[in-house]
Design a protein around this motif. Sequence first.
Motif, PDB file in Angstrom:
ATOM      1  N   SER A  79      11.404   2.300  -4.252  1.00  0.00           N
ATOM      2  CA  SER A  79      11.078   1.694  -2.648  1.00  0.00           C
ATOM      3  C   SER A  79      12.069   1.176  -2.084  1.00  0.00           C
ATOM      4  O   SER A  79      11.612   1.051  -0.580  1.00  0.00           O
ATOM      5  CB  SER A  79       9.902   0.860  -2.410  1.00  0.00           C
ATOM      6  N   LYS A  83       8.986   2.454  -9.639  1.00  0.00           N
ATOM      7  CA  LYS A  83       8.156   2.254  -7.851  1.00  0.00           C
ATOM      8  C   LYS A  83       8.362   1.976  -7.577  1.00  0.00           C
ATOM      9  O   LYS A  83       9.324   1.538  -5.909  1.00  0.00           O
ATOM     10  CB  LYS A  83       6.491   2.476  -8.245  1.00  0.00           C
ATOM     11  N   ASP A  94      -5.252  -4.340   4.566  1.00  0.00           N
ATOM     12  CA  ASP A  94      -5.779  -3.246   3.515  1.00  0.00           C
ATOM     13  C   ASP A  94      -4.436  -2.673   2.059  1.00  0.00           C
ATOM     14  O   ASP A  94      -3.063  -2.966   2.553  1.00  0.00           O
ATOM     15  CB  ASP A  94      -6.194  -1.714   3.901  1.00  0.00           C
ATOM     16  N   LYS A 148       0.894  -0.770   0.178  1.00  0.00           N
ATOM     17  CA  LYS A 148       0.095  -0.138   0.168  1.00  0.00           C
ATOM     18  C   LYS A 148       0.660   1.167  -0.230  1.00  0.00           C
ATOM     19  O   LYS A 148       1.918   2.021   0.848  1.00  0.00           O
ATOM     20  CB  LYS A 148      -1.150   0.114   1.601  1.00  0.00           C
ATOM     21  N   GLU A 149       0.983   2.079  -0.539  1.00  0.00           N
ATOM     22  CA  GLU A 149       1.504   3.381  -0.951  1.00  0.00           C
ATOM     23  C   GLU A 149       2.886   3.333  -1.242  1.00  0.00           C
ATOM     24  O   GLU A 149       3.904   3.755  -0.797  1.00  0.00           O
ATOM     25  CB  GLU A 149       0.761   3.852   0.590  1.00  0.00           C
ATOM     26  N   ASN A 150       2.837   2.287  -1.935  1.00  0.00           N
ATOM     27  CA  ASN A 150       4.622   1.897  -2.069  1.00  0.00           C
ATOM     28  C   ASN A 150       5.031   1.010  -1.055  1.00  0.00           C
ATOM     29  O   ASN A 150       6.352   0.919  -0.924  1.00  0.00           O
ATOM     30  CB  ASN A 150       5.584   2.812  -2.793  1.00  0.00           C
ATOM     31  N   GLN A 151       5.037   0.583  -0.047  1.00  0.00           N
ATOM     32  CA  GLN A 151       5.248   0.777   1.054  1.00  0.00           C
ATOM     33  C   GLN A 151       4.918  -1.290   1.209  1.00  0.00           C
ATOM     34  O   GLN A 151       3.482  -1.855   1.307  1.00  0.00           O
ATOM     35  CB  GLN A 151       5.037   0.684   2.098  1.00  0.00           C
ATOM     36  N   ASP A 190      -3.042  -1.806  -2.352  1.00  0.00           N
ATOM     37  CA  ASP A 190      -3.697  -1.401  -3.393  1.00  0.00           C
ATOM     38  C   ASP A 190      -3.076  -1.824  -4.892  1.00  0.00           C
ATOM     39  O   ASP A 190      -3.094  -1.313  -5.437  1.00  0.00           O
ATOM     40  CB  ASP A 190      -2.986   0.530  -3.154  1.00  0.00           C
ATOM     41  N   THR A 191      -2.212  -2.649  -3.789  1.00  0.00           N
ATOM     42  CA  THR A 191      -1.100  -2.973  -4.995  1.00  0.00           C
ATOM     43  C   THR A 191      -1.670  -5.027  -4.801  1.00  0.00           C
ATOM     44  O   THR A 191      -0.713  -5.337  -3.368  1.00  0.00           O
ATOM     45  CB  THR A 191       0.006  -2.799  -4.594  1.00  0.00           C
TER      46      THR A 191
END
Length: 162
Positions: A49, A45, A121, A16-19, A123-124
């Motif tokens: 990271s 990305k 949660d 999430k958020e590149n983490q 996003d990737t």
Amino acid sequence: MITLIAAAGLRNELGKENQLLWHLPHDFTHFKTLTSGHFIIMGRKTFESLPGILPNRTHVVISRQLAYKPHGVLTANSLEAALALVPKQEAAFVIGGGEIYQQAMPFAHAIELTRVEAQLDADTFFPEINPEIWELIAEELHPADDRHAYAFRFQRFEKRTL
């Protein structure tokens, strides 16, 4: 030999958020052991990271930005161009992110997946592994402990010969 290598949750969550979503020291060691001495292919990305250039690996970074040329890495503007930079006899590991994994799935011979026993949660996501195409050939369970908040499994899939 092209291998996808990732750690994904029960719903294929990657980050999430590149983490990353978890801290699993044994998984970091596993990743280092498998990828050392080889080419690692990643999106911009994912590269940004990282804590820096990972030792003893040839980095290939995919970016649509033609001027993107970070020091110490090879760059390509597509997955196909990145794969063309890997000599035929060399192993290459695709290390992310989600879009790059999706593109690389048809080219891959194997998947080294750390399946984290968690739903978080994200996003990737890692692509679905189709059991008609991929066969689970090895699995090793690691229970949660004082250094690992989640149990996880090292899984190796190989593409079925059709």
